[in-house]
Motif scaffolding. Structure first.
Motif, short mmCIF file in Angstrom:
data_model
loop_
_atom_site.label_atom_id
_atom_site.label_comp_id
_atom_site.label_asym_id
_atom_site.label_seq_id
_atom_site.Cartn_x
_atom_site.Cartn_y
_atom_site.Cartn_z
N GLU A 1 0.82 -1.22 0.00
CA GLU A 1 0.00 0.00 0.00
C GLU A 1 0.85 1.26 0.00
O GLU A 1 0.48 2.27 -0.57
CB GLU A 1 -0.91 0.02 1.24
CG GLU A 1 -2.04 -0.98 1.17
CD GLU A 1 -2.73 -1.19 2.53
OE1 GLU A 1 -3.67 -1.99 2.56
OE2 GLU A 1 -2.32 -0.59 3.54
N ARG A 2 2.00 1.19 0.68
CA ARG A 2 2.82 2.39 0.87
C ARG A 2 4.03 2.43 -0.06
O ARG A 2 4.94 3.23 0.15
CB ARG A 2 3.32 2.43 2.31
CG ARG A 2 2.24 2.61 3.36
CD ARG A 2 2.89 2.75 4.71
NE ARG A 2 3.98 3.71 4.64
CZ ARG A 2 4.02 4.85 5.32
NH1 ARG A 2 3.04 5.17 6.13
NH2 ARG A 2 5.05 5.66 5.21
N GLU B 1 4.83 5.84 -1.57
CA GLU B 1 5.10 6.81 -0.50
C GLU B 1 6.46 6.53 0.16
O GLU B 1 7.27 7.44 0.40
CB GLU B 1 3.98 6.64 0.53
CG GLU B 1 3.78 7.77 1.48
CD GLU B 1 2.65 7.42 2.46
OE1 GLU B 1 2.70 7.90 3.58
OE2 GLU B 1 1.74 6.65 2.08
N ASP B 2 6.71 5.26 0.46
CA ASP B 2 8.00 4.88 1.07
C ASP B 2 9.16 5.20 0.13
O ASP B 2 10.22 5.68 0.55
CB ASP B 2 8.03 3.38 1.40
CG ASP B 2 7.21 3.04 2.65
OD1 ASP B 2 6.74 3.96 3.34
OD2 ASP B 2 7.03 1.83 2.91
N ARG C 1 11.23 3.86 6.42
CA ARG C 1 9.92 4.53 6.53
C ARG C 1 9.85 5.49 7.71
O ARG C 1 9.25 6.55 7.63
CB ARG C 1 8.87 3.43 6.70
CG ARG C 1 7.46 3.92 6.70
CD ARG C 1 6.52 2.75 6.94
NE ARG C 1 6.52 1.80 5.86
CZ ARG C 1 6.11 0.54 5.96
NH1 ARG C 1 5.66 0.08 7.11
NH2 ARG C 1 6.16 -0.26 4.92
#
Ligand code: PLP
Length: 357
Positions: free
Chosen positions: A240-241, A244-245, A335
């Motif tokens: 999911e990330r 973003e990560d 993260r």
């Protein structure tokens, strides 16, 4: 303390911890069942394992099965030893010890060279009797991305199986293509320590290396539903990330290149994991740097090799002298690393390095 050793291990994501807690299973809960028991409590535990298996499977290509193991090292051993090819094993020069040492335990492997950027050579031919090829997705020491798909094409030409150690790439990059077996580890993706997974392409047969109950089909031992649930939650979150990560890692990378201006980067600047910075500085005494900067957690190489006193096989494979290799450090963010932490760490490391003269 500032943690810059995310290639060695990552902190447990709160989401993964929350997923694990119910399955730690005290006597006042109904959640401690053996996932291999047919009764209700067992089936409840098995359901958690099934969900986790699906979540972890989403990190791999389609068309295979996921076997939970105790670590990526175990997954790699199951793949290499369990393939029982009897033929030649070829591995890249910068593989993790889990791959290189297992291949060596079975004979003298053919070593696929890497260039000075730390990328495996796709032009050198594999010996015609190669039966298994080991190539990693992302190097753990210098962060370089490897041409897994191109090497898999070569492997297919000589009829060899391909194992990809995707421990450092899983959850950060799309799954490697062309491999027959892929190994990953939960604790590198913000999951718990003590659990890994081997993905095996449909149709590839392996021989179990741990016999007993054969709970995982190919592997014996009662699964730990809490570890599975934590691994599954971490895998889901990583997917999911992912964008973003990656953007966060990239922002820290860009800043780090400025902060460590007087240092030389080891490995490719472009084909890489931006959460890994391996740098060297002439004459640097790394042991002294570590002792002067005790509040900054970083590595003098890979966590497994550091302390051995030997120069890193990865750094020497890219052409560094023993001396240059020994003046290198690995910084790895993730993260939860903040820009401020990176800046503070850089200030301390630079000051301590300058004081060495
Ligand atoms: N492969 C790579 C590239 C690694 O970085 C590591 C961990 O350091 C491993 C394999 C072994 O993983 P585990 O700790 O799950 O055995």
């Amino acid at each position: 303390m500032i943690y810059l050793d995310n290639q060695a291990t990552t902190p447990l994501a709160p989401e993964a911890r929350d997923a694990m807690l119910p399955y730690l299973g005290g006597p006042d809960t109904n959640m401690f069942g053996n996932p291999h028991s047919p009764h209700r409590m067992g089936r409840q535990a098995a359901a958690a394992v099934d969900i986790a298996r699906e979540q972890v499977a989403a990190l791999f290509p389609d068309g295979g099965r996921v076997i939970f193991t105790g670590s990526a090292c175990e997954a790699i051993n199951l793949a290499i030893r369990g393939a029982e090819t009897g033929g030649k094993i070829a591995v890249s020069a910068i593989e993790h010890a889990a791959v290189i040492d297992t291949a060596r335990a079975l004979g003298t492997p053919h070593i696929i060279p890497v260039d000075s950027e730390g990328i495996a050579d796709t032009r050198s031919n594999l010996p015609s009797d190669t039966a298994l090829v080991g190539v990693m997705q992302v190097n753990n020491e210098i962060g370089t991305l490897q041409p897994v798909e191109a090497i898999a094409v070569q492997a297919r030409e000589v009829g060899a199986l391909v194992l990809c150690d995707a421990v450092q790439g899983a959850g950060k990059f799309a799954p490697p293509q062309g491999a027959d077996m892929i190994a990953i580890s939960a604790h590198k993706i913000y999951g718990p320590k003590g659990i890994g997974a081997l993905w095996v392409r449909d149709g590839v047969e392996l021989t179990p290396q741990i016999t007993g109950g054969l709970q995982e089909g190919l592997r014996s031992g009662t699964l730990n539903p809490a570890l599975c649930a934590g691994f599954g939650a971490a895998a889901k979150l990583a997917r999911e990330r992912m964008a973003e990560d990656a953007a966060h890692a990239r922002a820290l990378w860009d800043r780090a290149l400025d902060l460590f201006e007087g240092w030389t980067v080891n490995g490719s600047l472009s084909q890489r994991n931006h959460a890994n910075l391996n740098i060297r500085r002439e004459g640097l005494d790394v042991a002294r740097l570590m002792s002067d900067c005790r509040d900054v957690m970083f590595s003098a190489g890979s966590a497994c090799a550091s302390g051995s006193g030997k120069p890193s096989h990865v750094l020497t494979a890219i052409g560094l002298t023993s001396e240059q290799a020994k003046t290198s450090v690995r910084l790895g963010w993730g993260r939860y690393t903040t820009m401020e932490e990176l800046e503070t760490a850089a200030e301390r490391l630079n000051l301590a390095a300058l004081q060495q003269g």
